[in-house]
Design a protein around this motif. Structure first.
Motif, PDB file in Angstrom:
ATOM      1  N   THR A   1     -11.643   2.462 -14.827  1.00  0.00           N
ATOM      2  CA  THR A   1     -11.277   3.828 -14.468  1.00  0.00           C
ATOM      3  C   THR A   1     -12.487   4.522 -13.847  1.00  0.00           C
ATOM      4  OG1 THR A   1     -11.829   4.605 -16.697  1.00  0.00           O
ATOM      5  CG2 THR A   1      -9.530   4.033 -16.268  1.00  0.00           C
ATOM      6  N   GLY A   2     -12.214   5.505 -13.024  1.00  0.00           N
ATOM      7  CA  GLY A   2     -13.280   6.211 -12.322  1.00  0.00           C
ATOM      8  C   GLY A   2     -12.874   6.406 -10.874  1.00  0.00           C
ATOM      9  N   ALA A   3     -13.568   7.276 -10.195  1.00  0.00           N
ATOM     10  CA  ALA A   3     -13.180   7.661  -8.842  1.00  0.00           C
ATOM     11  C   ALA A   3     -13.207   6.479  -7.869  1.00  0.00           C
ATOM     12  CB  ALA A   3     -14.108   8.763  -8.343  1.00  0.00           C
ATOM     13  N   ILE A   4     -12.111   6.292  -7.146  1.00  0.00           N
ATOM     14  CA  ILE A   4     -12.028   5.370  -6.013  1.00  0.00           C
ATOM     15  C   ILE A   4     -11.620   6.234  -4.828  1.00  0.00           C
ATOM     16  CG2 ILE A   4     -10.830   3.379  -5.017  1.00  0.00           C
ATOM     17  CD1 ILE A   4     -10.512   2.272  -7.830  1.00  0.00           C
TER      18      ILE A   4
ATOM     19  N   SER B   1       0.830  -1.205   0.000  1.00  0.00           N
ATOM     20  CA  SER B   1       0.000   0.000   0.000  1.00  0.00           C
ATOM     21  C   SER B   1       0.859   1.247   0.000  1.00  0.00           C
ATOM     22  CB  SER B   1      -0.920   0.014   1.230  1.00  0.00           C
ATOM     23  OG  SER B   1      -1.786  -1.101   1.213  1.00  0.00           O
ATOM     24  N   GLY B   2       0.683   2.064  -1.027  1.00  0.00           N
ATOM     25  CA  GLY B   2       1.342   3.363  -1.090  1.00  0.00           C
ATOM     26  C   GLY B   2       0.375   4.453  -0.704  1.00  0.00           C
ATOM     27  N   SER B   3       0.829   5.698  -0.768  1.00  0.00           N
ATOM     28  CA  SER B   3      -0.020   6.809  -0.349  1.00  0.00           C
ATOM     29  C   SER B   3      -1.251   6.961  -1.228  1.00  0.00           C
ATOM     30  CB  SER B   3       0.784   8.109  -0.352  1.00  0.00           C
ATOM     31  OG  SER B   3       1.315   8.358  -1.642  1.00  0.00           O
ATOM     32  N   SER B   4      -1.142   6.609  -2.510  1.00  0.00           N
ATOM     33  CA  SER B   4      -2.291   6.722  -3.416  1.00  0.00           C
ATOM     34  C   SER B   4      -2.420   5.492  -4.315  1.00  0.00           C
ATOM     35  CB  SER B   4      -2.165   7.986  -4.281  1.00  0.00           C
ATOM     36  OG  SER B   4      -1.000   7.909  -5.084  1.00  0.00           O
ATOM     37  N   SER B   5      -1.873   4.376  -3.870  1.00  0.00           N
ATOM     38  CA  SER B   5      -1.913   3.173  -4.698  1.00  0.00           C
ATOM     39  C   SER B   5      -1.913   1.919  -3.835  1.00  0.00           C
ATOM     40  CB  SER B   5      -0.697   3.129  -5.646  1.00  0.00           C
ATOM     41  OG  SER B   5       0.494   2.965  -4.901  1.00  0.00           O
ATOM     42  N   VAL B   6      -2.358   0.838  -4.435  1.00  0.00           N
ATOM     43  CA  VAL B   6      -2.259  -0.490  -3.827  1.00  0.00           C
ATOM     44  C   VAL B   6      -1.837  -1.474  -4.907  1.00  0.00           C
ATOM     45  CG1 VAL B   6      -3.458  -2.403  -2.691  1.00  0.00           C
ATOM     46  CG2 VAL B   6      -4.039  -0.051  -2.083  1.00  0.00           C
ATOM     47  N   LYS B   7      -0.689  -2.112  -4.720  1.00  0.00           N
ATOM     48  CA  LYS B   7      -0.282  -3.213  -5.589  1.00  0.00           C
ATOM     49  C   LYS B   7      -0.615  -4.508  -4.868  1.00  0.00           C
ATOM     50  CE  LYS B   7       3.674  -0.641  -7.452  1.00  0.00           C
ATOM     51  NZ  LYS B   7       5.158  -0.611  -7.563  1.00  0.00           N
ATOM     52  N   TYR B   8      -1.030  -5.512  -5.613  1.00  0.00           N
ATOM     53  CA  TYR B   8      -1.395  -6.761  -4.945  1.00  0.00           C
ATOM     54  C   TYR B   8      -1.084  -7.964  -5.821  1.00  0.00           C
ATOM     55  CZ  TYR B   8      -5.636  -6.580  -7.873  1.00  0.00           C
ATOM     56  OH  TYR B   8      -6.513  -6.519  -8.936  1.00  0.00           O
TER      57      TYR B   8
ATOM     58  N   GLU C   1      -8.610  10.253  -6.420  1.00  0.00           N
ATOM     59  CA  GLU C   1      -8.798  11.154  -7.548  1.00  0.00           C
ATOM     60  C   GLU C   1      -9.969  10.680  -8.415  1.00  0.00           C
ATOM     61  OE1 GLU C   1      -5.232  11.751  -9.781  1.00  0.00           O
ATOM     62  OE2 GLU C   1      -3.948  11.711  -8.006  1.00  0.00           O
ATOM     63  N   SER C   2     -10.430  11.563  -9.266  1.00  0.00           N
ATOM     64  CA  SER C   2     -11.537  11.189 -10.159  1.00  0.00           C
ATOM     65  C   SER C   2     -11.067  10.257 -11.270  1.00  0.00           C
ATOM     66  CB  SER C   2     -12.149  12.461 -10.776  1.00  0.00           C
ATOM     67  OG  SER C   2     -11.167  13.167 -11.525  1.00  0.00           O
ATOM     68  N   THR C   3      -9.755  10.217 -11.484  1.00  0.00           N
ATOM     69  CA  THR C   3      -9.183   9.393 -12.560  1.00  0.00           C
ATOM     70  C   THR C   3      -8.550   8.108 -12.027  1.00  0.00           C
ATOM     71  OG1 THR C   3      -7.115  10.639 -12.419  1.00  0.00           O
ATOM     72  CG2 THR C   3      -8.755  11.379 -14.034  1.00  0.00           C
ATOM     73  N   SER C   4      -9.057   7.589 -10.906  1.00  0.00           N
ATOM     74  CA  SER C   4      -8.516   6.350 -10.348  1.00  0.00           C
ATOM     75  C   SER C   4      -8.567   5.233 -11.389  1.00  0.00           C
ATOM     76  CB  SER C   4      -9.317   5.919  -9.119  1.00  0.00           C
ATOM     77  OG  SER C   4      -9.362   6.940  -8.148  1.00  0.00           O
ATOM     78  N   ARG C   5      -7.621   4.295 -11.267  1.00  0.00           N
ATOM     79  CA  ARG C   5      -7.520   3.214 -12.248  1.00  0.00           C
ATOM     80  C   ARG C   5      -7.198   1.900 -11.542  1.00  0.00           C
ATOM     81  NH1 ARG C   5      -2.588   1.856 -15.128  1.00  0.00           N
ATOM     82  NH2 ARG C   5      -2.967   0.644 -17.010  1.00  0.00           N
ATOM     83  N   LEU C   6      -7.947   0.852 -11.883  1.00  0.00           N
ATOM     84  CA  LEU C   6      -7.685  -0.481 -11.362  1.00  0.00           C
ATOM     85  C   LEU C   6      -7.377  -1.404 -12.539  1.00  0.00           C
ATOM     86  CD1 LEU C   6      -9.706  -2.469  -8.682  1.00  0.00           C
ATOM     87  CD2 LEU C   6      -8.889  -3.577 -10.751  1.00  0.00           C
ATOM     88  N   VAL C   7      -6.243  -2.076 -12.463  1.00  0.00           N
ATOM     89  CA  VAL C   7      -5.866  -3.058 -13.480  1.00  0.00           C
ATOM     90  C   VAL C   7      -5.726  -4.407 -12.779  1.00  0.00           C
ATOM     91  CG1 VAL C   7      -4.170  -3.744 -15.206  1.00  0.00           C
ATOM     92  CG2 VAL C   7      -4.639  -1.321 -14.830  1.00  0.00           C
ATOM     93  N   HIS C   8      -6.483  -5.387 -13.233  1.00  0.00           N
ATOM     94  CA  HIS C   8      -6.500  -6.704 -12.601  1.00  0.00           C
ATOM     95  C   HIS C   8      -6.232  -7.768 -13.658  1.00  0.00           C
ATOM     96  CE1 HIS C   8      -7.853  -9.947  -9.894  1.00  0.00           C
ATOM     97  NE2 HIS C   8      -8.443 -10.450 -10.964  1.00  0.00           N
TER      98      HIS C   8
ATOM     99  N   VAL D   1      -2.724 -10.812 -10.238  1.00  0.00           N
ATOM    100  CA  VAL D   1      -1.914  -9.638  -9.890  1.00  0.00           C
ATOM    101  C   VAL D   1      -2.699  -8.403 -10.268  1.00  0.00           C
ATOM    102  CG1 VAL D   1       0.243 -10.893 -10.306  1.00  0.00           C
ATOM    103  CG2 VAL D   1      -0.744  -9.512 -12.140  1.00  0.00           C
ATOM    104  N   GLY D   2      -2.384  -7.284  -9.620  1.00  0.00           N
ATOM    105  CA  GLY D   2      -3.110  -6.074  -9.976  1.00  0.00           C
ATOM    106  C   GLY D   2      -2.577  -4.828  -9.312  1.00  0.00           C
ATOM    107  N   LEU D   3      -3.149  -3.717  -9.700  1.00  0.00           N
ATOM    108  CA  LEU D   3      -2.739  -2.407  -9.213  1.00  0.00           C
ATOM    109  C   LEU D   3      -3.938  -1.480  -9.192  1.00  0.00           C
ATOM    110  CD1 LEU D   3      -0.651  -0.049  -8.685  1.00  0.00           C
ATOM    111  CD2 LEU D   3      -0.485   0.131 -11.191  1.00  0.00           C
ATOM    112  N   VAL D   4      -4.082  -0.760  -8.086  1.00  0.00           N
ATOM    113  CA  VAL D   4      -5.021   0.356  -8.016  1.00  0.00           C
ATOM    114  C   VAL D   4      -4.184   1.609  -7.830  1.00  0.00           C
ATOM    115  CG1 VAL D   4      -7.060   1.322  -6.917  1.00  0.00           C
ATOM    116  CG2 VAL D   4      -6.665  -1.152  -6.832  1.00  0.00           C
ATOM    117  N   GLU D   5      -4.355   2.586  -8.703  1.00  0.00           N
ATOM    118  CA  GLU D   5      -3.548   3.798  -8.611  1.00  0.00           C
ATOM    119  C   GLU D   5      -4.431   5.037  -8.649  1.00  0.00           C
ATOM    120  OE1 GLU D   5      -0.807   3.875 -11.849  1.00  0.00           O
ATOM    121  OE2 GLU D   5      -2.346   3.549 -13.373  1.00  0.00           O
ATOM    122  N   ARG D   6      -3.825   6.143  -8.259  1.00  0.00           N
ATOM    123  CA  ARG D   6      -4.498   7.455  -8.184  1.00  0.00           C
ATOM    124  C   ARG D   6      -5.730   7.389  -7.272  1.00  0.00           C
ATOM    125  NH1 ARG D   6      -3.057   7.245 -13.755  1.00  0.00           N
ATOM    126  NH2 ARG D   6      -5.167   6.788 -14.447  1.00  0.00           N
ATOM    127  N   ILE D   7      -5.583   6.679  -6.154  1.00  0.00           N
ATOM    128  CA  ILE D   7      -6.670   6.599  -5.171  1.00  0.00           C
ATOM    129  C   ILE D   7      -6.973   7.997  -4.635  1.00  0.00           C
ATOM    130  CG2 ILE D   7      -7.320   5.682  -2.900  1.00  0.00           C
ATOM    131  CD1 ILE D   7      -5.518   3.260  -3.522  1.00  0.00           C
TER     132      ILE D   7
END
Length: 405
Positions: free
Chosen positions: A59-62, A11-18, A39-46, A31-37
């Motif tokens: 994509t979308g706010a998280i 867990s980073g300040s605005s991201s989660v890698k898993y 923000e309105s441009t949050s992105r989850l890649v799974h 595996v995956g990544l949630v970034e720009r937590i």
């Protein structure tokens, strides 16, 4: 023990890698990544890696880490890998700073979490984000063992002469000022894998590990135990890095404050974010720097030479610290992929034992391998690091031992 899966969270300040791994065979299931937590441009890649699942992106706010982990849980559930599965044995958390207290993977209790919070002053950029990830995961699965694996733990075996700074002891002790080191899970994994490459037990091998990414650190590992490392109280000390200066005369700080009128925060930003390779030549991507070097760019060439010079100094120093060196291992993004860095770092050190075979060094591979000739007194290896697997392995072993106790 029937549950064999471990979810690893970074867990980073605005991201989660898993990553979700099955420890029966160390296979990655997803595996995956949630970034720009936030923000309105949050992105989850799974990306599910078991079965026929395909990579999914949203994509979308998280709003926060809680929403991020719930989204991760939903994605895992779509693949039949939900967090409510009885096959999930533990959640392993990367925690950057564990101070001197945490020398091994640790089950997270309220007391442990409070101690991680007390260490925030020496890891203000990392520990708060790690704590947020832990609390969020605890809320999702309060019944499941949550394990902290500390970046600093591998380096707690450093003897006092290596760990102490030569400043007033009372001041140092009062403010926890000493050398802690970082990238510990990587150094542990790579040193052990290097021993396996040599066909030996880690206890029999002395290894210099060079973790060269945007952040970079070196370690001297004797018989599986760290005896010295380049990073110190913070990840700023040591090698030249992408944006960090590494070793520098402390008086530079005072000089800039007095002569340039810079504040402590200004100097902090300069040394951590505007120095290193980017400060020397404007780029912190080694691929671009090498392209510029090959094109005759003098600034890039100087930056590369300074980077390599610092590497050589640490290799030589750690040869002296260890006395006998069996292998030098390169890892992380630059170490694994930049053949010119490996070649330049070892060139001229043949008298100390390491030699690089040009043909073996030029081969690109995702496998751990030797790039030195069989006749070399000191082997040179390239070992792709796997911090997530190391966190999963340590977490699983701890939970398995708890069950069997």
């Amino acid at each position: 023990m029937t549950a064999t899966r471990v979810l690893v969270l970074n867990s980073g300040s605005s991201s989660v890698k898993y990553q979700l791994l099955d420890m029966r065979d160390s296979a990655r299931l997803a595996v995956g990544l949630v970034e720009r937590i936030g923000e309105s441009t949050s992105r989850l890649v799974h990306t599910p890696l078991a079965g026929d699942g395909e990579r999914r992106e949203h994509t979308g706010a998280i709003a926060d880490h809680s929403a991020a982990l719930k989204a991760v849980a939903d994605e895992l559930a779509r693949d039949g890998l939900g967090l409510d599965s009885p096959e999930l044995a533990a959640i392993g958390h990367r925690v950057v700073h564990g101070g001197l207290r945490f020398t091994e993977p640790t089950v997270i209790t309220d007391e442990v979490l409070a101690e991680i919070e007390r260490l925030v002053p020496v890891a203000p950029l990392h520990n708060p984000a790690n704590i947020t990830g832990i609390r969020t995961a605890q809320a999702l699965r309060p019944d499941l063992p949550q394990i902290a694996v500390f970046d600093t733990a591998f380096h707690t075996t450093m003897p006092e002469p290596a760990a102490r700074y030569a400043i007033d002891v009372k001041t140092a002790d009062a403010h926890r000022i000493r050398r802690y080191g970082f990238h510990g899970t990587s150094h542990a994994y790579v040193s052990r894998t290097t021993a396996a490459l040599l066909g030996k037990d880690p206890s029999e091998v002395n290894v210099i590990v060079l973790h060269l990414g945007n952040g970079a650190s070196a370690s001297a590992v004797r018989g599986g135990r760290c005896v010295d490392t380049s990073m110190g109280l913070t990840p700023l000390e040591g090698l030249v890095m992408g944006t960090r200066s590494g070793d520098i005369d402390p008086a530079v700080t005072f000089h800039l404050m007095r002569v340039a009128g810079m504040s402590a925060d200004d100097v902090d930003v300069l040394l951590n974010k505007k120095s290193g390779l980017v400060g020397l030549c404007g780029d912190n991507d080694m691929r671009e720097i090498r392209r510029r070097v090959d094109a005759g760019d003098e600034r890039a060439a100087l930056a590369f030479d300074i980077y390599v010079h610092r590497l050589k100094k640490y290799i030589g120093a750690y040869c002296a610290v260890l006395g006998r060196v069996d292998a030098i291992a390169f890892t992380a993004g630059v170490g694994e992929n930049a053949a010119p860095v490996r070649e330049a770092a070892i060139a001229g050190l043949e008298g100390l034992g390491p030699v690089v075979d040009a043909e073996l060094n030029a081969v690109r591979s995702g496998e751990a391998r030797l790039i030195s000739p069989a006749s070399a007194r000191v082997a040179v290896a390239v070992v792709p690091t796997d911090e997530e697997l190391e966190i999963a392995r340590q977490s699983y072993e701890l939970v398995k031992n708890m069950v069997n106790a």
